[in-house]
Design a protein around this motif. Structure first.
Motif, mmCIF file in Angstrom:
data_model
loop_
_atom_site.group_PDB
_atom_site.id
_atom_site.type_symbol
_atom_site.label_atom_id
_atom_site.label_comp_id
_atom_site.label_asym_id
_atom_site.label_seq_id
_atom_site.Cartn_x
_atom_site.Cartn_y
_atom_site.Cartn_z
ATOM 1 N N SER A 40 11.655 -40.377 -6.440
ATOM 2 C CA SER A 40 12.637 -39.829 -7.381
ATOM 3 C C SER A 40 14.052 -39.846 -6.816
ATOM 4 O O SER A 40 14.997 -40.234 -7.510
ATOM 5 C CB SER A 40 12.251 -38.405 -7.774
ATOM 6 O OG SER A 40 11.054 -38.408 -8.524
ATOM 7 N N SER A 50 21.268 -37.461 -12.522
ATOM 8 C CA SER A 50 20.877 -36.159 -11.996
ATOM 9 C C SER A 50 19.357 -35.997 -12.091
ATOM 10 O O SER A 50 18.687 -36.744 -12.813
ATOM 11 C CB SER A 50 21.554 -35.053 -12.798
ATOM 12 O OG SER A 50 21.015 -35.003 -14.114
ATOM 13 N N GLY A 52 17.776 -33.704 -13.682
ATOM 14 C CA GLY A 52 17.449 -33.387 -15.074
ATOM 15 C C GLY A 52 17.389 -34.629 -15.947
ATOM 16 O O GLY A 52 16.507 -34.760 -16.802
ATOM 17 N N THR A 53 18.316 -35.548 -15.745
ATOM 18 C CA THR A 53 18.313 -36.796 -16.511
ATOM 19 C C THR A 53 17.075 -37.616 -16.188
ATOM 20 O O THR A 53 16.437 -38.172 -17.084
ATOM 21 C CB THR A 53 19.586 -37.610 -16.219
ATOM 22 O OG1 THR A 53 20.727 -36.827 -16.568
ATOM 23 C CG2 THR A 53 19.596 -38.914 -16.999
ATOM 24 N N GLN A 55 14.222 -36.464 -15.196
ATOM 25 C CA GLN A 55 13.099 -35.783 -15.837
ATOM 26 C C GLN A 55 13.059 -36.100 -17.325
ATOM 27 O O GLN A 55 11.989 -36.359 -17.890
ATOM 28 C CB GLN A 55 13.187 -34.278 -15.615
ATOM 29 C CG GLN A 55 12.002 -33.520 -16.196
ATOM 30 C CD GLN A 55 12.066 -32.040 -15.898
ATOM 31 O OE1 GLN A 55 13.043 -31.542 -15.351
ATOM 32 N NE2 GLN A 55 11.012 -31.330 -16.253
ATOM 33 N N ASN A 56 14.205 -36.105 -17.991
ATOM 34 C CA ASN A 56 14.253 -36.440 -19.421
ATOM 35 C C ASN A 56 13.766 -37.872 -19.662
ATOM 36 O O ASN A 56 13.073 -38.134 -20.650
ATOM 37 C CB ASN A 56 15.665 -36.271 -19.981
ATOM 38 C CG ASN A 56 16.034 -34.818 -20.166
ATOM 39 O OD1 ASN A 56 15.175 -33.964 -20.339
ATOM 40 N ND2 ASN A 56 17.327 -34.526 -20.111
ATOM 41 N N LEU A 57 14.142 -38.804 -18.786
ATOM 42 C CA LEU A 57 13.692 -40.187 -18.937
ATOM 43 C C LEU A 57 12.171 -40.291 -18.780
ATOM 44 O O LEU A 57 11.532 -41.109 -19.438
ATOM 45 C CB LEU A 57 14.396 -41.089 -17.910
ATOM 46 C CG LEU A 57 15.894 -41.282 -18.106
ATOM 47 C CD1 LEU A 57 16.496 -42.046 -16.930
ATOM 48 C CD2 LEU A 57 16.183 -41.995 -19.408
ATOM 49 N N ARG A 58 11.604 -39.461 -17.928
ATOM 50 C CA ARG A 58 10.140 -39.426 -17.782
ATOM 51 C C ARG A 58 9.493 -38.831 -19.019
ATOM 52 O O ARG A 58 8.544 -39.383 -19.567
ATOM 53 C CB ARG A 58 9.734 -38.593 -16.563
ATOM 54 C CG ARG A 58 9.894 -39.265 -15.245
ATOM 55 C CD ARG A 58 9.128 -38.523 -14.151
ATOM 56 N NE ARG A 58 9.353 -37.094 -14.117
ATOM 57 C CZ ARG A 58 10.242 -36.470 -13.350
ATOM 58 N NH1 ARG A 58 11.012 -37.171 -12.541
ATOM 59 N NH2 ARG A 58 10.368 -35.160 -13.383
ATOM 60 N N ILE A 59 10.016 -37.687 -19.469
ATOM 61 C CA ILE A 59 9.409 -36.957 -20.590
ATOM 62 C C ILE A 59 9.430 -37.773 -21.873
ATOM 63 O O ILE A 59 8.431 -37.834 -22.600
ATOM 64 C CB ILE A 59 10.126 -35.600 -20.798
ATOM 65 C CG1 ILE A 59 9.796 -34.661 -19.635
ATOM 66 C CG2 ILE A 59 9.736 -34.965 -22.125
ATOM 67 C CD1 ILE A 59 10.632 -33.388 -19.597
ATOM 68 N N ASN A 60 10.566 -38.430 -22.170
ATOM 69 C CA ASN A 60 10.639 -39.171 -23.433
ATOM 70 C C ASN A 60 10.039 -40.573 -23.338
ATOM 71 O O ASN A 60 10.087 -41.338 -24.293
ATOM 72 C CB ASN A 60 12.078 -39.208 -23.975
ATOM 73 C CG ASN A 60 13.019 -40.012 -23.108
ATOM 74 O OD1 ASN A 60 12.609 -40.870 -22.334
ATOM 75 N ND2 ASN A 60 14.304 -39.722 -23.237
ATOM 76 N N THR A 62 10.935 -43.157 -21.515
ATOM 77 C CA THR A 62 11.842 -44.267 -21.221
ATOM 78 C C THR A 62 11.517 -44.903 -19.878
ATOM 79 O O THR A 62 11.570 -46.117 -19.727
ATOM 80 C CB THR A 62 13.302 -43.772 -21.212
ATOM 81 O OG1 THR A 62 13.585 -43.192 -22.476
ATOM 82 C CG2 THR A 62 14.266 -44.902 -20.935
#
Length: 92
Positions: A40, A50, A52-53, A55-60, A62
């Motif tokens: 990571s 960052s 958080g970004t 993590q968002n790429l993992r969650i959605n 992408t």
């Protein structure tokens, strides 16, 4: 202990030998090997994002990843593929 005198010609010859040896070493080493999987922190540094970004790429969905134990790994080729697919070319 015997004393020897080093001349400027000796130094010049040594410099040339040293340069040739360094050139030989540099030509043998592979150029910038990329690892198959990145952690990571490496992905965040590579993409300049960052935590958080990331993590968002993992969650959605992408950015695909694998989790082994508590370590999240990302396929370097997959990241490159995603970057290429999302490339925006503004040349007219």
């Amino acid at each position: 202990m015997p004393t020897s005198i080093i001349t400027t010609d000796d130094l010049r010859e040594f410099k040339l030998e040293l340069i040739e040896e360094l050139k030989a070493l540099i030509s043998k080493t592979p150029t910038q090997q990329t690892r198959k999987y990145l952690k990571s922190a490496e992905v965040m540094e590579l993409l300049q994002i960052s935590p958080g970004t990331l993590q968002n790429l993992r969650i959605n969905g992408t950015l695909p990843y694998s989790k082994i134990g508590g370590i999240i790994l990302y396929d370097a080729e997959e990241i490159q593929r995603i970057l290429n697919e999302n490339r925006i070319d503004n040349s007219f």
